[in-house]
Write a protein that holds these residues in place. Structure first.
Motif, PDB file in Angstrom:
ATOM      1  N   VAL A 151      32.813  34.223  45.334  1.00 11.48           N
ATOM      2  CA  VAL A 151      33.703  35.369  45.147  1.00 11.48           C
ATOM      3  C   VAL A 151      33.378  36.043  43.823  1.00 11.48           C
ATOM      4  O   VAL A 151      33.315  35.381  42.783  1.00 11.48           O
ATOM      5  CB  VAL A 151      35.181  34.922  45.151  1.00 11.48           C
ATOM      6  CG1 VAL A 151      36.104  36.119  44.936  1.00 11.48           C
ATOM      7  CG2 VAL A 151      35.523  34.219  46.451  1.00 11.48           C
ATOM      8  N   LEU A 204      43.451  45.383  47.057  1.00  5.47           N
ATOM      9  CA  LEU A 204      43.267  44.013  47.542  1.00  5.47           C
ATOM     10  C   LEU A 204      44.487  43.637  48.371  1.00  5.47           C
ATOM     11  O   LEU A 204      45.592  43.494  47.850  1.00  5.47           O
ATOM     12  CB  LEU A 204      43.088  43.038  46.383  1.00  5.47           C
ATOM     13  CG  LEU A 204      42.797  41.588  46.778  1.00  5.47           C
ATOM     14  CD1 LEU A 204      41.459  41.486  47.498  1.00  5.47           C
ATOM     15  CD2 LEU A 204      42.816  40.675  45.556  1.00  5.47           C
ATOM     16  N   TRP A 245      38.712  33.887  50.636  1.00 10.29           N
ATOM     17  CA  TRP A 245      37.898  33.612  49.450  1.00 10.29           C
ATOM     18  C   TRP A 245      37.315  32.209  49.534  1.00 10.29           C
ATOM     19  O   TRP A 245      36.151  31.991  49.181  1.00 10.29           O
ATOM     20  CB  TRP A 245      38.743  33.753  48.189  1.00 10.29           C
ATOM     21  CG  TRP A 245      39.048  35.164  47.800  1.00 10.29           C
ATOM     22  CD1 TRP A 245      38.928  36.284  48.581  1.00 10.29           C
ATOM     23  CD2 TRP A 245      39.528  35.611  46.532  1.00 10.29           C
ATOM     24  NE1 TRP A 245      39.307  37.400  47.876  1.00 10.29           N
ATOM     25  CE2 TRP A 245      39.681  37.027  46.614  1.00 10.29           C
ATOM     26  CE3 TRP A 245      39.855  34.983  45.351  1.00 10.29           C
ATOM     27  CZ2 TRP A 245      40.141  37.792  45.544  1.00 10.29           C
ATOM     28  CZ3 TRP A 245      40.308  35.740  44.279  1.00 10.29           C
ATOM     29  CH2 TRP A 245      40.439  37.127  44.388  1.00 10.29           C
ATOM     30  N   THR A 284      38.385  41.932  50.040  1.00 16.06           N
ATOM     31  CA  THR A 284      37.803  42.540  48.846  1.00 16.06           C
ATOM     32  C   THR A 284      38.574  43.807  48.502  1.00 16.06           C
ATOM     33  O   THR A 284      38.988  44.549  49.388  1.00 16.06           O
ATOM     34  CB  THR A 284      36.320  42.890  49.086  1.00 16.06           C
ATOM     35  OG1 THR A 284      35.609  41.709  49.448  1.00 16.06           O
ATOM     36  CG2 THR A 284      35.692  43.483  47.838  1.00 16.06           C
ATOM     37  N   ASP A 307      31.178  39.248  48.556  1.00 11.01           N
ATOM     38  CA  ASP A 307      30.196  40.236  48.994  1.00 11.01           C
ATOM     39  C   ASP A 307      30.024  40.084  50.511  1.00 11.01           C
ATOM     40  O   ASP A 307      29.542  39.061  50.995  1.00 11.01           O
ATOM     41  CB  ASP A 307      28.871  40.001  48.276  1.00 11.01           C
ATOM     42  CG  ASP A 307      27.820  41.052  48.604  1.00 11.01           C
ATOM     43  OD1 ASP A 307      27.816  41.558  49.739  1.00 11.01           O
ATOM     44  OD2 ASP A 307      26.994  41.354  47.730  1.00 11.01           O
ATOM     45  N   GLY A 309      36.351  40.132  44.941  1.00 16.87           N
ATOM     46  CA  GLY A 309      36.301  39.582  46.286  1.00 16.87           C
ATOM     47  C   GLY A 309      34.883  39.210  46.670  1.00 16.87           C
ATOM     48  O   GLY A 309      33.937  39.397  45.899  1.00 16.87           O
TER      49      GLY A 309
END
Length: 420
Positions: free
Chosen positions: A267, A86, A257, A362, A376, A374
């Motif tokens: 998220v 991340l 986010w 993500t 999609d 994270g």
């Protein structure tokens, strides 16, 4: 001589961007190490700084904890190896923006291809040097990722800045030849690529601004929870400073986010946990203070946040339609075709940009349930595409008052809305 000067300046820009990016990690580590441990271990500081720089450019770090540390900390040996991916996107954002500035300058000098090529080569060479000199036992990276990912951020910034200026000012080369072919299409089609780029940039900027505002509000509202998590960690001065600096580097990631949250999909936090306007389900989260910003529950009223991407699309539609100028025939069929193409393209490219940003936001924060957290990317892209397309369509496809039969005032120049 002219191209040589552009090459030298582009090479210098690339070197400065790379050095400053690494220095952002080296400088505080050097100070903290000196204050806490005394004589700095330059090798360890370089390895740690390079790892931070790599992670900041979305390069996954393979972490392998030593056996003696596992024994002292009482950690399950099955959790000894994991991937940290991340990214703290503050590094990537700096690299991209600095490169865009360099590319724009090369384009103004009339040699943007030379500037882009030189800057990319120099930055890639620096990335190779960092990757080859920062190997460590605890943290390792894939060589091709350590070279390709940072270089891709810099090269994409160079291209974005250079093409933007070349399209606006001309380059007596590739861009001008493309524009010449579009000019032969007549009507307003030659303006369409630039208007699509303008509308998409406006949408992305508006979404990032809305995400930053939402994050700022959440930080204020959830401040007691953040402070409580910070206090429960029982960190010493060194640990508190390190955690604070790390959280600051992750603020751009948290902004993305927030964009995913206001778009609707929200998220994912691993193991079925999710934070979204339609419903929030939180499990056990690590004691990272800034994660206290995540709401424990959702309200149906938060679904109204989806109006913000719609508003961003509407603003892009208004900005684009107001800049269309009359060219050739004003036949309704061609006029409608241009407006439909603009609407669809702005929605599509906004969705693709949202998907890319969601992918960058993500990754993995550790072993177990933290291995994939994270937004999609596919869900965010679909939501943004639909919402932005709706807003842009309202402004681009709605009939204008004062448009007579067989005519459309959408292509009147700025300040002229009279019938033609």
């Amino acid at each position: 001589m002219h191209r040589l000067l552009v090459s030298l300046l582009s090479a210098l820009d690339a070197l400065v961007a790379a050095v400053v990016g690494v220095a952002v990690a080296v400088a505080p580590l050097m100070v903290l190490w000196f204050v806490v441990f005394g004589t700095p271990d330059l090798g360890a500081i370089w390895q740690t700084s390079a790892a931070i720089w790599h992670l900041g450019h979305a390069v996954p770090l393979a972490i392998t904890l030593p056996a003696e540390y596992l024994a002292q900390a009482g950690i399950d040996p099955s959790l000894a190896s994991f991937v940290l991916s991340l990214a703290p996107l503050g590094f990537a954002a700096f690299t991209f923006l600095f490169a865009a500035r360099s590319g724009a300058r090369a384009a103004r000098a009339g040699a943007w291809l030379t500037g882009v090529a030189t800057g990319t080569i120099v930055f890639t060479a620096f990335a190779v040097g960092v990757a080859l000199t920062s190997a460590a036992e605890v943290v390792s990276v894939s060589l091709w990722q350590a070279v390709l990912f940072p270089s891709a951020f810099y090269a994409s910034g160079l291209l974005a800045g250079a093409v933007r200026v070349a399209w606006t000012d001309g380059d007596e080369g590739i861009v001008d030849s493309i524009r010449l072919r579009l000019d032969r299409a007549g009507h307003a089609w030659p303006e369409v690529p630039g208007l699509i780029a303008r509308g998409t940039a406006l949408v992305v900027t508006a979404l990032l601004g809305a995400g930053a505002l939402l994050l700022a509000i959440a930080l204020v509202v959830r401040a007691p929870q953040i402070v409580a998590l910070s206090q429960s960690a029982n960190l010493d001065g060194f640990g508190a400073v390190v955690v604070a600096l790390g959280q600051m580097l992750y603020l751009p990631t948290l902004v993305l986010w927030a964009v995913a949250f206001l778009a609707g999909p929200g998220v994912g936090l691993g193991a079925g946990a999710v934070v979204a306007p339609g419903g929030t389900q939180l499990g056990i989260l690590p004691g990272i203070p800034v994660l206290g910003v995540l709401p424990e529950s959702s309200s149906p009223w938060l679904l109204a946040l989806a109006l913000l991407p719609v508003a961003a699309g509407a603003a892009a539609g208004w900005a684009v339609r107001s800049r269309l100028s009359p060219r050739g025939s004003s036949a309704d069929a061609e006029t409608t075709g241009i407006l439909v193409a603009l609407t669809g393209a702005i929605a599509l490219f906004s969705a693709l940009a949202a998907a890319l940003l969601a992918v960058l936001a993500t990754g993995s924060l550790g072993p177990g349930r933290l291995a994939g957290i994270g937004p999609d990317a596919a869900a965010v892209a679909i939501a943004i595409g639909v919402e932005v397309g709706l807003g842009a369509g309202i402004l681009l496809l709605a009939p204008r008052r004062g448009a007579g039969a067989g005519r459309d005032t959408a292509f009147a120049p700025d300040g002229d809305r009279s019938r033609r």
